[in-house]
Every structure is written in C-alpha cells, then in structure tokens.
Design a protein around this motif. Structure first.
Motif, PDB file in Angstrom:
ATOM      1  N   ARG A  72       0.972  -1.137   0.045  1.00 56.61           N
ATOM      2  CA  ARG A  72       0.028   0.107  -0.023  1.00 56.61           C
ATOM      3  C   ARG A  72       1.064   1.209   0.075  1.00 56.61           C
ATOM      4  NH1 ARG A  72      -4.754   0.060  -0.375  1.00 56.61           N
ATOM      5  NH2 ARG A  72      -6.149  -1.799  -0.306  1.00 56.61           N
ATOM      6  N   PHE A  73       0.666   2.166  -0.988  1.00 56.56           N
ATOM      7  CA  PHE A  73       1.572   3.272  -1.101  1.00 56.56           C
ATOM      8  C   PHE A  73       0.268   4.437  -1.351  1.00 56.56           C
ATOM      9  CE2 PHE A  73       3.390   6.557  -3.700  1.00 56.56           C
ATOM     10  CZ  PHE A  73       4.447   7.089  -2.850  1.00 56.56           C
ATOM     11  N   GLU A  74       0.283   5.414  -0.257  1.00 55.86           N
ATOM     12  CA  GLU A  74      -0.722   6.428  -0.443  1.00 55.86           C
ATOM     13  C   GLU A  74      -2.028   5.643  -0.746  1.00 55.86           C
ATOM     14  OE1 GLU A  74       0.909   8.881  -3.364  1.00 55.86           O
ATOM     15  OE2 GLU A  74       1.483  10.257  -1.657  1.00 55.86           O
ATOM     16  N   GLY A  75      -2.440   4.702   0.109  1.00 57.08           N
ATOM     17  CA  GLY A  75      -3.857   4.255  -0.010  1.00 57.08           C
ATOM     18  C   GLY A  75      -3.956   3.093  -1.210  1.00 57.08           C
ATOM     19  N   LYS A  76      -3.025   3.237  -2.234  1.00 57.71           N
ATOM     20  CA  LYS A  76      -3.344   2.498  -3.444  1.00 57.71           C
ATOM     21  C   LYS A  76      -2.414   0.972  -3.207  1.00 57.71           C
ATOM     22  CE  LYS A  76      -2.954   5.598  -6.397  1.00 57.71           C
ATOM     23  NZ  LYS A  76      -2.401   6.276  -7.644  1.00 57.71           N
ATOM     24  N   ASP A  77      -3.196  -0.023  -3.518  1.00 58.52           N
ATOM     25  CA  ASP A  77      -2.398  -1.191  -3.610  1.00 58.52           C
ATOM     26  C   ASP A  77      -1.515  -1.483  -4.910  1.00 58.52           C
ATOM     27  OD1 ASP A  77      -1.043  -3.801  -3.375  1.00 58.52           O
ATOM     28  OD2 ASP A  77      -2.863  -4.912  -3.594  1.00 58.52           O
ATOM     29  N   LEU A  78      -0.116  -1.177  -4.775  1.00 61.90           N
ATOM     30  CA  LEU A  78       0.740  -1.070  -6.081  1.00 61.90           C
ATOM     31  C   LEU A  78       0.711  -2.423  -6.794  1.00 61.90           C
ATOM     32  CD1 LEU A  78       3.778   0.846  -4.774  1.00 61.90           C
ATOM     33  CD2 LEU A  78       1.739   1.611  -5.959  1.00 61.90           C
ATOM     34  N   LEU A  79       0.435  -3.703  -6.278  1.00 66.68           N
ATOM     35  CA  LEU A  79       0.389  -4.771  -6.945  1.00 66.68           C
ATOM     36  C   LEU A  79      -0.776  -5.006  -7.655  1.00 66.68           C
ATOM     37  CD1 LEU A  79       1.883  -7.225  -4.110  1.00 66.68           C
ATOM     38  CD2 LEU A  79       2.991  -6.012  -6.021  1.00 66.68           C
ATOM     39  N   SER A  80      -1.764  -4.177  -7.570  1.00 66.30           N
ATOM     40  CA  SER A  80      -3.121  -4.071  -8.428  1.00 66.30           C
ATOM     41  C   SER A  80      -3.262  -3.341  -9.349  1.00 66.30           C
ATOM     42  CB  SER A  80      -4.226  -4.705  -7.710  1.00 66.30           C
ATOM     43  OG  SER A  80      -4.400  -3.414  -6.612  1.00 66.30           O
ATOM     44  N   VAL A  81      -2.457  -2.106  -9.306  1.00 65.34           N
ATOM     45  CA  VAL A  81      -2.780  -1.022 -10.291  1.00 65.34           C
ATOM     46  C   VAL A  81      -2.274  -1.426 -11.662  1.00 65.34           C
ATOM     47  CG1 VAL A  81      -2.650   0.662  -8.515  1.00 65.34           C
ATOM     48  CG2 VAL A  81      -0.498   0.241  -9.822  1.00 65.34           C
ATOM     49  N   SER A  82      -2.846  -0.680 -12.554  1.00 63.65           N
ATOM     50  CA  SER A  82      -2.295  -0.903 -13.881  1.00 63.65           C
ATOM     51  C   SER A  82      -1.038  -0.623 -14.234  1.00 63.65           C
ATOM     52  CB  SER A  82      -3.300  -0.228 -15.048  1.00 63.65           C
ATOM     53  OG  SER A  82      -2.958   1.029 -14.929  1.00 63.65           O
ATOM     54  N   GLU A  83      -0.331  -1.321 -15.365  1.00 61.70           N
ATOM     55  CA  GLU A  83       1.114  -0.799 -15.700  1.00 61.70           C
ATOM     56  C   GLU A  83       1.217   0.315 -15.931  1.00 61.70           C
ATOM     57  OE1 GLU A  83       3.585  -3.002 -15.568  1.00 61.70           O
ATOM     58  OE2 GLU A  83       4.946  -1.693 -16.482  1.00 61.70           O
ATOM     59  N   ARG A  84       0.442   0.966 -16.621  1.00 63.34           N
ATOM     60  CA  ARG A  84       0.195   2.458 -17.150  1.00 63.34           C
ATOM     61  C   ARG A  84       0.303   3.196 -15.933  1.00 63.34           C
ATOM     62  NH1 ARG A  84      -3.401   4.857 -21.818  1.00 63.34           N
ATOM     63  NH2 ARG A  84      -2.555   7.089 -21.686  1.00 63.34           N
ATOM     64  N   GLU A  85      -0.414   2.991 -14.765  1.00 66.88           N
ATOM     65  CA  GLU A  85      -0.586   3.735 -13.660  1.00 66.88           C
ATOM     66  C   GLU A  85       0.819   3.826 -12.966  1.00 66.88           C
ATOM     67  OE1 GLU A  85      -3.924   4.239 -10.464  1.00 66.88           O
ATOM     68  OE2 GLU A  85      -4.375   3.254 -12.264  1.00 66.88           O
ATOM     69  N   MET A  86       1.359   2.575 -13.001  1.00 66.99           N
ATOM     70  CA  MET A  86       2.609   2.115 -12.148  1.00 66.99           C
ATOM     71  C   MET A  86       3.935   2.951 -12.690  1.00 66.99           C
ATOM     72  SD  MET A  86       3.254   0.257  -9.704  1.00 66.99           S
ATOM     73  CE  MET A  86       4.971   0.713  -9.018  1.00 66.99           C
ATOM     74  N   ARG A  87       3.700   3.125 -14.130  1.00 73.54           N
ATOM     75  CA  ARG A  87       4.563   3.903 -14.720  1.00 73.54           C
ATOM     76  C   ARG A  87       4.564   5.531 -14.243  1.00 73.54           C
ATOM     77  NH1 ARG A  87       4.560   1.448 -19.855  1.00 73.54           N
ATOM     78  NH2 ARG A  87       3.048   3.139 -20.764  1.00 73.54           N
ATOM     79  N   LYS A  88       3.701   5.968 -14.050  1.00 76.29           N
ATOM     80  CA  LYS A  88       3.321   7.307 -13.506  1.00 76.29           C
ATOM     81  C   LYS A  88       4.053   7.459 -12.170  1.00 76.29           C
ATOM     82  CE  LYS A  88      -0.366   8.455 -16.419  1.00 76.29           C
ATOM     83  NZ  LYS A  88      -1.955   8.447 -16.231  1.00 76.29           N
ATOM     84  N   ILE A  89       4.118   6.250 -11.251  1.00 78.14           N
ATOM     85  CA  ILE A  89       4.521   6.226 -10.077  1.00 78.14           C
ATOM     86  C   ILE A  89       6.119   6.110  -9.954  1.00 78.14           C
ATOM     87  CG2 ILE A  89       4.650   5.234  -7.853  1.00 78.14           C
ATOM     88  CD1 ILE A  89       1.815   4.305  -8.389  1.00 78.14           C
ATOM     89  N   ARG A  90       6.683   5.161 -10.859  1.00 73.75           N
ATOM     90  CA  ARG A  90       8.274   4.784 -11.063  1.00 73.75           C
ATOM     91  C   ARG A  90       8.763   6.304 -11.340  1.00 73.75           C
ATOM     92  NH1 ARG A  90       7.341   0.137 -15.062  1.00 73.75           N
ATOM     93  NH2 ARG A  90       6.162  -1.369 -13.801  1.00 73.75           N
TER      94      ARG A  90
END
Lengths: 323, 334
Positions: A72-90
């Motif tokens: 959980r990062f800022e309330g979101k489960d990073l293991l279940s967000v989409s690849e696209r969203e993940m790229r915005k976090i990385r």
C-alpha cells in the motif's frame, strides 16, 4: 506526522529457475512513515533488493512471481494498479537508487539526458526547462552543471553515484529506495554520499528505505530498522529499540560480529554457518541452524511475530517464551 | 575526427597496392590462356603466339605488373581482351546496377532484420521467439541461389506476378533483391537478438524502467542503441559478402551489373577486367568499413573520445575553464 506512507503486508515472492523454486521473500511486513528513513539490513541474499524492486514492480517478469501480499502506497495497492499507472509512479513518486553506479548508467547517453529524461516523462517540461532543472539537480548533488553533456565514462565512481542519486531525486519523489547506495564506493566517498543524501532528504522531505549491510550507517541515518534474514523480517523497530534492546539472536549476532575499537580483541566473531539455501528452507525458524539458543520447537514450527514494545516486533520463540 | 578519416583514407593506398599484387599473382598461377580462349579451339599456334605478343602476355611478371600499376596511376584501367573496349567506361556503365541491387538488399535486411531481432529478444522463451529463430536459421542455412530459383518458380512461373529476369521495370528488381536479402536479414535478426538479450539484462535498463520510461522507449532507445554496434559491424562485413552474392543474383536474373561482368571475365580469363573489378569492389568494401567505424564513433561516445585530436581536447578544457570562471564571476556578482 506518523502517517504511514508505505505499508507492505505478507509479501511473498518466488523466483522460478529451470531446476528449482527460490523462496526469496516469505511473508514480510514493513511500513515506512512519511519523512522517515527505514534501514533494511541483512546479508547478501536475504531478499532486500527483491523487496525494493517489488515495490516498483520491476522484478524480472519471467522468473519472479509475486505469490501474495499487498504493497500500500498512499492508499493504493501497487500490486494491483495497471502497468500504465505504475509507470507514472516509477521515478516520480517512488524512485530507486541502484547498487552499482558503474553499471547503472547508460554508457552511450549523456548524464544530462539521463537526468532530464525522467523529468520530461513525469512533468510536462520543454527541453529547455528540463535541461535547466537537470542542471539544478546536478549542482544539488555537487556536480558542476557544465558537465551536463558528458558521458558516464568521463566520471569517477563517486561522481557516477551522485548522478544516479540526482536521477532518483529529480522528480522529488515521496519515497526513495536506496539499494546499497554506498557499497560500491570507497569509505571516504561513502561518507560524502551519505551525508549528501541525508541533507537532500531533509531539504526535499523524502522518505527513504535504505538498504544496507552496514549497521554504522543505519545508526547514523535511519529512524527505524528492519532486519531481513532468508526472506523474512526477523526483527524491526526504531533505531533505539533495536540498538539498545536487541531481541533476535540474529541481530545479536550481527552486532557481535562488528569489530570493536574499545576492546582488545584479536578476532572478529562471525555468526557461524551460512544462510539456508533459499530453494530449501528449513521447516521451522529459518535461523535455527545457526542460532546458539535453538530449542527443539525452533526446528519444527515457525515462530510468529511478537510485539515486545509498540513498534518493536520480533520473530523468535525466545522472547515469547515467557508466556 | 577529420584527421582520423584522412589517415584511414591514406592507409587505403598500401592496401589497394597489396590487392593488385595478390590478384596479379593469382591470375599468374591460374591455368587457362586468354589468347587461346579468344581465338577458339581451331586457332593455329602461330596465331595464338601472335596474339599473346600483342596482349603483352609474354613479358615477365614484374614487367606486366609494373605496366599495370603505371597505367593505373594514370587512371587507365586498360582495355578488355575480349571486347577491346576500355574497362573503365564499361564498369561505369555497369556499376550502378550492382550498387542499386546491393543497397536495396542491404536496406531490406536492416529494415526487417533489426526490428525482428528486437521482437524475438523481447519475447524470449515464447513460441514467437522460437518461430522467428527457426525461420532465421532456415534463411541463414539456404544459399541465395536456391532462394532465387524458388522465388522465380513461385512468383514468376506459377503466379506470373513478376518478370522472370531482366530489369525492364521496377518489378524486375523485386526478386533479385529479395533473394539476396533473405539470408542477410536472417543473420541480422540473429545478431540483433543475441546482442539485445545481453543488453536487456544490464543494470541501466532496470534504471530506465525505474525512471518510468515506457517499454517501447526502453527497447528502441536504451537497449537497441547499445546493442546495435556489433550489428553494424556485421552489416559492414555483409556489404562485402553481398557484392559477392550479387554476382550470383545478377547471373540468375540477368542483370547487367558488375558481378555478371566479372563472371564473364573470369570465364574468358580477361585479366584487365578481373583486376579492375576486384580493385573496385575492394575499394568499395574498404570505404564501407570506414563508414562503419564512423557510425560506431557517432553512436558510442567512448569510441568517439579516442578519435578526438589533442587540439580539440585542449580547446574543450579551455572552454570548461572559461565556463567555470564565468560561473565564479556570476556567483561573486550576486
């Protein structure tokens, strides 16, 4: 202030090779508070880097399998967000500094490009603005900005690590994963780099997970500590809790193995034995083979987490034994 | 950089002299008498001897070689034994055909080979990769003339889509180019794939991924740019092989190129033509290799830094000092 920025729950990761299954991370729990530094300590192969990479989801896709868990990062489960969203976090909200500065930089691009690339991806900057910001970052880590157009081979190891740090901090991340940022550097440069990181952390109010096997570094720079052993967190707590009230035999062993300057000792006291093969972990406590206090039950069942004090959590029967 | 190119061009001179010597020696030991071949089976020994005298074949080896070099230095490549026409003008006429054939084939190989290699490497351990590698292995293994014949059989004979031979229109170029390009495409694919597999395991690729770079950019900017240098070297080497391969393609598809010209000359022991062809082809090859080195330097800064002359380096450090002083003055001004 004590808001949790990152919370990892029951994370399990395996690597599948042709011959065997390697249990790299076996149900770990971790949390990092905003603005704080967590030291992740442990010997080589304890799963520290795997944990860091799983937070960014940059594990080698074909071999690594995340079996269960939640990040959980800022309330979101990073293991279940989409690849696209993940790229915005990385690189933007969570950035990583890699272990070996010699290989972490692309040899055929200018360092300026490598810093401004992450800026351009995450902020809508023009080329000129990105260049200006990247130059600022270079100055911030102590590299004169006229070296913007130079290539990695024109820098020394310490300078390269500064560049790697500049890349990590470029977008002002909330969380910085520093994977042994000073291991590849010699001692004097280590101190410089660490000091600089501490300063920058203050300035930018970034939380840090500092992966290291240097307890001295932990004492100086971290607020809390987690000790990893064979893919488990065997003990975690604040720096004071761990350094003053060691509870787990492994942590005890780590401290005992440090050379002491205040006593005349001829030999170091290593922890006897080796870490268990992560492809064939023992049934009971993973440390039982090397533990000087091991009892019969240690070999049969896994010890559960015991909370000694608020925040000081230990995986050992010995501390729970009093019940 | 310019100095480097100049040096390399000067180095070409001894190389070319060496080549002429080797060719001359090879022709010396090759059996077959051009005079006999020209006059046919029924020629009298007297006529053959007279022709040999006329062509200067009776002179000692060194005299002939010296004469050849002397003429070469004056830009005279000699006249063909068979047709009596100057070799130079004949070659100028035929050269464009070969160049077009080789360049199109090379272009096709690169344009298809590199993306295919990237694709295979990023799909490693899947059936897509296996299929691509199987196809590549097949294309590498089969000779170009076999492809040429098979393509003719399908496209020209059976389906009548493309002309059988000749280059009357653009359609005529399709089959020879494809036949020549197939094997080379496969080589480039395999080379690209293996280099890519090496590069995508590097730490800086993980760094790029951790920065939030998209997969496409990682593949083509970060990985391929690092993986492509050995491929370019292969492409350079291929250019030479293609000039050789063009000979077969030209013969099968009757394209009046340099390869065909050389082939005819070889059969009739037309010494001046053979010598000049080899010379031109090796010159071309040497230039391509030089180009490859220049491209290397453009891609890889580590190689580039070796080529920078001392003077330029000094100019650079001066520039830096100036910048520093300016920076210092600037901060003082504040």
């Amino acid at each position: 202030m004590s808001e949790e920025l990152l919370e990892i729950k029951d994370l399990r990761i395996e690597y599948h090779t042709d011959e065997s299954v390697i249990h790299a991370v076996n149900g770990i729990d971790l949390s990092v508070k905003k603005g704080q530094t967590l030291g992740l300590v442990g010997e080589t192969g304890a799963g520290k880097t795997t944990i860091a990479k799983s937070i960014l989801r940059i594990l080698p896709g074909l071999q690594a399998k995340i079996l269960s868990g939640e990040i959980r990062f800022e309330g979101k489960d990073l293991l279940s967000v989409s690849e696209r969203e993940m790229r915005k976090i990385r690189g933007n909200k969570i950035a990583m500094i890699f272990q070996d500065p010699m290989t972490a930089l692309n040899p055929i691009e200018t360092i300026g490009f490598q810093i401004s690339e992450t800026l351009k991806i995450h902020n809508k900057l023009t080329k000129k603005e990105a260049r200006k910001k990247a130059c600022e970052m270079l100055e911030l880590v102590g590299i004169p900005s006229y070296r913007y157009d130079e290539y990695p081979h024109q820098f020394s190891g310490g300078m390269k690590q500064r560049v790697v740090i500049a890349i990590g901090l470029a977008c002002n991340p909330e969380l910085l994963l520093a994977d042994e940022p000073t291991t590849a550097l010699d001692v004097t440069i280590q101190a410089q780099v660490l000091e600089m990181m501490a300063e920058l952390k203050e300035k930018l109010d970034t939380s840090v997970i500092l992966i290291t096997h240097d307890l001295g570094v932990v004492a100086n720079f971290c607020d809390s500590v987690a000790v990893a052993y064979a893919g488990e967190i065997v003990e975690r707590g604040t720096v004071e809790q761990i350094f003053d009230h060691v509870a787990h035999p492994y942590t005890e062993g780590l401290f005992a193995s440090l050379p002491r300057l205040d006593r005349r000792e001829r030999r170091l006291k290593p922890i006897k034995g080796l870490m268990p093969d992560p492809a064939a972990l023992p049934e009971g406590c993973s440390f039982c083979d090397r533990c000087p206090y091991a009892e019969e039950r240690c070999f049969k069942t896994k010890p559960a987490d015991v909370e000694l004090e608020p925040g000081h959590i230990v995986k050992c029967f010995r501390v729970a034994g009093g019940e | 950089m310019l100095k480097f190119i100049g040096k390399r061009l000067l180095m070409l001179i001894p190389v070319l002299i060496g080549i002429t010597l080797v060719v001359q020696l090879l022709l010396e030991v090759t059996p077959g008498d051009p005079a006999k071949l020209m006059l046919g089976m029924n020629a009298t020994p007297e006529r053959v001897a007279a022709l040999r005298e006329e062509l200067g074949l009776n002179d000692p080896f060194l005299v002939r070689y010296g004469r050849y070099i002397w003429n070469l230095c004056h830009g005279d490549l000699g006249n063909s034994f068979m047709t009596g026409r100057p070799v130079f003008s004949e070659m100028i006429q035929r050269f464009p055909y070969t160049l077009v054939l080789v360049c199109i084939s090379l272009f096709l190989s690169v344009v298809f080979g590199i993306p295919l290699g990237v694709f295979a490497s990023t799909h490693q351990h899947t059936w897509k990769d296996n299929l691509a590698m199987f196809a590549a292995l097949f294309c590498v293994s089969m000779p170009a003339f076999w492809f040429a014949l098979m393509l003719i059989q399908r496209f020209a004979v059976k389906w009548r889509l493309l002309p059988l031979s000749g280059i009357a229109s653009w359609k005529g170029w399709v089959l020879p180019c494809v036949a020549l390009a197939l094997g080379f495409t496969a080589t480039i694919t395999r080379q690209t794939r293996s280099n890519m597999l090496e590069v995508i395991r590097q730490d800086y690729i993980t760094t790029a991924r951790a920065k939030g770079v998209s997969e496409v950019t990682i593949k083509y900017r970060h990985a391929l740019k690092n993986a492509v240098t050995p491929v370019i070297m292969v492409v350079g080497g291929m250019f030479g092989m293609m000039l050789g391969g063009a000979l077969i393609s030209e013969t099968i598809f009757s394209i009046p190129g340099l390869g065909q010209y050389t082939m005819q000359a070889l059969n009739s022991r037309d010494y001046p033509v053979i010598q000049s062809s080899v010379l031109v082809l090796s010159l071309l090859f040497a230039i391509v290799i030089l180009l490859v080195d220049i491209i290397f330097a453009l891609i890889d800064p580590r190689i580039r830094s070796q080529y920078i002359s001392k003077r330029q380096k000094e100019a650079r450090t001066d520039q830096k000092k100036e910048d520093q002083e300016k920076g210092a003055a600037h901060s003082e001004g504040r």
